[in-house]
Design an enzyme around this catalytic site. Structure first.
Site, PDB file in Angstrom:
ATOM      1  N   GLU A 160      52.742  -4.252   8.116  1.00  0.00           N
ATOM      2  CA  GLU A 160      51.424  -4.893   7.920  1.00  0.00           C
ATOM      3  C   GLU A 160      51.093  -5.198   6.458  1.00  0.00           C
ATOM      4  O   GLU A 160      50.020  -4.829   5.972  1.00  0.00           O
ATOM      5  CB  GLU A 160      50.328  -4.011   8.533  1.00  0.00           C
ATOM      6  CG  GLU A 160      50.531  -3.773  10.012  1.00  0.00           C
ATOM      7  CD  GLU A 160      49.403  -2.980  10.668  1.00  0.00           C
ATOM      8  OE1 GLU A 160      48.481  -2.544   9.965  1.00  0.00           O
ATOM      9  OE2 GLU A 160      49.445  -2.822  11.902  1.00  0.00           O
ATOM     10  N   ASP A 267      51.185  -4.179  23.867  1.00  0.00           N
ATOM     11  CA  ASP A 267      50.155  -3.779  24.825  1.00  0.00           C
ATOM     12  C   ASP A 267      49.248  -4.978  25.030  1.00  0.00           C
ATOM     13  O   ASP A 267      49.148  -5.849  24.160  1.00  0.00           O
ATOM     14  CB  ASP A 267      49.400  -2.500  24.418  1.00  0.00           C
ATOM     15  CG  ASP A 267      48.896  -2.478  22.984  1.00  0.00           C
ATOM     16  OD1 ASP A 267      48.681  -3.552  22.402  1.00  0.00           O
ATOM     17  OD2 ASP A 267      48.679  -1.376  22.446  1.00  0.00           O
TER      18      ASP A 267
HETATM   19  C1  XIL Z   1      48.088   3.670  15.859  1.00  0.00           C
HETATM   20  C2  XIL Z   1      48.296   4.871  16.769  1.00  0.00           C
HETATM   21  O1  XIL Z   1      48.564   4.400  18.059  1.00  0.00           O
HETATM   22  C3  XIL Z   1      47.061   5.737  16.764  1.00  0.00           C
HETATM   23  O2  XIL Z   1      47.307   6.934  17.463  1.00  0.00           O
HETATM   24  C4  XIL Z   1      46.639   6.049  15.337  1.00  0.00           C
HETATM   25  O3  XIL Z   1      45.411   6.740  15.368  1.00  0.00           O
HETATM   26  C5  XIL Z   1      46.486   4.790  14.520  1.00  0.00           C
HETATM   27  O4  XIL Z   1      47.696   4.059  14.569  1.00  0.00           O
HETATM   28  N1  XIL Z   1      49.803  -0.880  14.269  1.00  0.00           N
HETATM   29  C6  XIL Z   1      50.750   0.058  13.979  1.00  0.00           C
HETATM   30  C7  XIL Z   1      50.677   1.405  14.601  1.00  0.00           C
HETATM   31  O5  XIL Z   1      51.726  -0.259  13.289  1.00  0.00           O
HETATM   32  O6  XIL Z   1      51.189   2.401  13.769  1.00  0.00           O
HETATM   33  C8  XIL Z   1      49.286   1.750  15.031  1.00  0.00           C
HETATM   34  O7  XIL Z   1      49.323   2.973  15.744  1.00  0.00           O
HETATM   35  C9  XIL Z   1      48.686   0.634  15.851  1.00  0.00           C
HETATM   36  C10 XIL Z   1      48.623  -0.641  15.058  1.00  0.00           C
END
Ligand code: XIL
Length: 464
Positions: A160, A267
Site C-alpha cells: 500500500e 473478499d
Molecule cells: C487487516 C486485518 O485483517 C485486521 O485484523 C487488522 O486489524 C488490520 O489489518 N490490507 C492489508 C491487510 O494489507 O494487512 C489488512 O488486514 C487489510 C487491508
C-alpha cells in the site's frame, strides 16, 4: 462408493501425482472436477489460500475448513512490523513461526505479509524519520526475511505505498519521506535475505485500469527495466457490489511486464452479486497464465475483518455459501496454465489440400523493414485508454516507432510498454527494451491513457 465418486478421486490423484512430479506444465485438459478449492486450483497449476488469524488455529471448525480447502496460508497480522519487531531490534516470531509450523504440517505453502507498510508499525518506528528510520526499515526487512528464509513462497515486500484517487502518485508516509527509492531498496534487501522467495508489491483499489493501478504499473515497469528484483504484484481485491469490466485486462497488463500476479486478499460485499463477483475474479485469474493463485482474506464470514459484510466463502457454521460453489466451478472450468514443452512436440504432417487459387491480396504485407499498428479505444467522457498492437513485417523488427496524431485538446498522461515523446499533437511511441525485437508476424502491445477525446487516431508504424 458410486462410480462418479471413484472417477473424481482418480482425477484428483492423477493431477496430484503430476504436480508432485513437477509436471504442472504438462496438464492439457481444461474441464476438471475437483471438489475442494485447493484441488481444483492445483489441477490448474494454481494455489488457493486464506489469511489466518493465529488465535483461530484452536477453533476446530475453522481448522477443518482451512486444511480441507486451502493449500496456502498468510498471516492476517502475525508477520507485520508491530508483531515481529515490537521494540527496535527485538524480534518476536512466535505467531509467524506457529503459522509456518501449521502450514508445514498440513502441506500448505506460506505467503509473507508484509515487510514494510505505513500501517501497523510499532510505535518506535512511527516516531522515527530520516536516515535513522531508513536504516531501521532495511534492518527490519533483512531480519524478518532472513528468519523466514526458505519458508515463504511470496513476500509482500511493500504494501500500500500508492495514494488513492487520481494522482497515480506515492502515498505520503514516514516511509516515503525517507526518499523515493525506499521501495527498491526494500526489494534489494529482501532478495539478499531470501533469494528463493518471490518478491511482490501489494495494494488495493487496483481492481481495474485506473490512476492508482497505472501509477503502480509504471513503477513496476521502471523496476523491470532497471533490474530491481521484483517478481510479482498482489491485487488485494477487497471488493464491493460490482467488478470492474477491465479487472482481467489490468492483471494482464501487469503480467505482460514479466511479473506474476496474485489475488492476495479477496473478499466481497455480500448481496445479490457476491457469488458472481467471486466467480468473475476467479475466471480473470484463470484466464491470465501469470496469475499464480488466489487468497481470500479469512475463511468464514465471522472471521473477516469486514464485520457485517459477510464477505467470504463460508458461513460461520462452516457451511459453504453460493459464492463457494461459484468459485469452485470457475476453477474447474478454467484453462490450465499454458503448457511450455521442453521437448519438441510430434511433427504433424502438412496439409494435403492444394494451395488456394484465389488471387493474392492487393495490399502487400508489410515489406522487409515494415510493421503495422492498430489502435483499439476505450473512451469515457473526458478521457480514454488506447491499446495499440504492433505487428512485425516479414523481416521482423529490431525496434519500432508508432506515431499517432491526437485530436485537438487531447493529451497523453500515461504510457505503458512503450516510451512516449510528446503528449499532444503527433506523439511518437518507441519500443522499450523488452518488446522491440519481434519475429516476422509477431505482435507487441502497448498502451496509453489520455485526457480529451482519442477518437479517429490512425497509427503509423516504422521498424528498424
Ligand atoms: C487487516 C486485518 O485483517 C485486521 O485484523 C487488522 O486489524 C488490520 O489489518 N490490507 C492489508 C491487510 O494489507 O494487512 C489488512 O488486514 C487489510 C487491508
Amino acid at each position: 462408493m458410486n462410480h462418479k465418486r471413484v472417477l473424481r478421486l482418480a482425477v484428483t490423484v492423477a493431477a496430484t501425482g503430476a504436480l508432485a512430479a513437477g509436471m504442472t506444465m504438462t496438464l492439457t485438459s481444461t474441464a476438471s472436477a475437483g471438489t475442494t478449492l485447493k484441488a481444483s486450483a492445483a489441477e490448474k497449476g494454481r494455489y488457493f489460500g486464506a489469511a489466518v488469524a493465529g488465535q483461530k488455529l484452536s477453533d476446530s471448525t475453522y481448522v477443518t475448513i482451512l486444511n480441507r480447502e486451502f493449500n496456502s496460508v498468510v498471516a492476517e497480522n502475525d508477520m507485520k512490523w508491530d508483531a515481529t519487531e515490537p521494540q527496535q531490534g527485538r524480534f518476536n516470531y512466535t505467531g509467524g513461526d506457529r503459522l509456518v509450523a501449521h502450514a508445514q504440517a498440513n502441506g500448505q505453502s506460506v505467503r509473507g505479509h508484509a515487510l514494510l507498510w505505513y500501517q501497523q508499525q510499532p510505535g518506535w518506528a512511527r516516531d522515527m524519520s530520516g536516515s535513522a528510520l531508513r536504516s531501521a526499515m532495511m534492518n527490519h526487512v533483512t531480519q524478518v526475511a532472513t528468519h523466514f528464509r526458505g519458508k515463504i513462497h511470496s513476500w509482500d515486500v511493500v504494501n500500500e505505498a500508492f495514494a488513492d484517487g487520481n494522482s497515480g502518485a506515492r502515498r505520503d508516509s514516514n516511509l516515503q519521506r525517507t526518499g523515493n527509492d525506499w521501495i527498491e531498496a526494500a526489494f534489494y534487501a529482501a532478495r539478499a535475505a531470501d533469494p528463493g522467495a518471490k518478491l511482490c508489491y501489494n495494494d488495493y483499489n487496483t481492481d481495474g485500469i485506473n490512476a492508482k493501478s497505472t501509477g503502480i504499473y509504471n513503477m513496476v515497469r521502471d523496476f523491470k527495466s532497471r533490474g530491481v528484483p521484483i517478481d510479482c504484484v498482489g491485487f488485494q481485491s477487497h471488493l464491493g457490489t460490482s467488478l470492474s469490466s477491465d479487472y482481467q485486462a489490468n492483471l494482464q497488463r501487469f503480467a505482460d511486464l514479466d511479473v506474476d500476479v496474485q489475488i492476495t486478499e479477496l473478499d466481497v460485499m455480500s448481496g445479490g452479486n457476491q457469488a458472481n463477483i467471486f466467480a468473475g475474479v476467479t475466471r480473470a485469474c484463470m484466464n491470465v497464465s501469470r496469475c499464480t493463485g488466489i487468497t481470500t482474506w479469512g475463511v468464514r464470514d465471522c472471521d473477516s475483518w469486514r464485520g457485517s459484510d459477510n464477505a467470504l466463502l463460508f458461513e460461520c457454521s462452516g457451511n459453504k455459501k453460493a459464492a463457494y460453489t461459484s468459485v469452485l466451478n470457475a476453477l474447474n472450468a478454467g484453462p490450465a496454465i499454458t503448457p511450455s514443452p521442453t521437448t519438441p512436440g510430434p511433427t504433424t504432417p502438412g496439409p494435403t489440400t492444394p494451395p488456394p487459387t484465389t488471387p493474392p491480396p492487393t495490399t502487400p504485407p508489410p515489406g522487409p523493414e515494415g510493421c503495422t499498428a492498430s489502435v483499439s479505444l476505450n473512451s469515457w467522457t473526458g478521457g480514454f485508454v488506447a491499446s495499440v498492437k504492433v505487428t512485425a513485417g516479414s523481416a521482423g523488427t529490431n525496434g519500432w516507432n508508432v506515431s499517432v496524431t491526437l485530436p485537438g485538446g487531447a493529451s497523453v498522461t500515461n504510457t505503458w510498454s512503450a516510451t512516449a515523446s510528446g503528449s499532444t499533437g503527433t506523439v511518437r511511441f518507441a519500443n522499450v527494451n523488452y518488446n522491440g525485437r519481434l519475429a516476422a508476424g509477431q505482435v507487441a502491445e502497448f498502451g496509453f491513457q489520455g485526457t480529451g477525446s482519442g477518437a479517429g487516431m490512425t497509427p503509423t508504424c516504422t521498424a528498424s
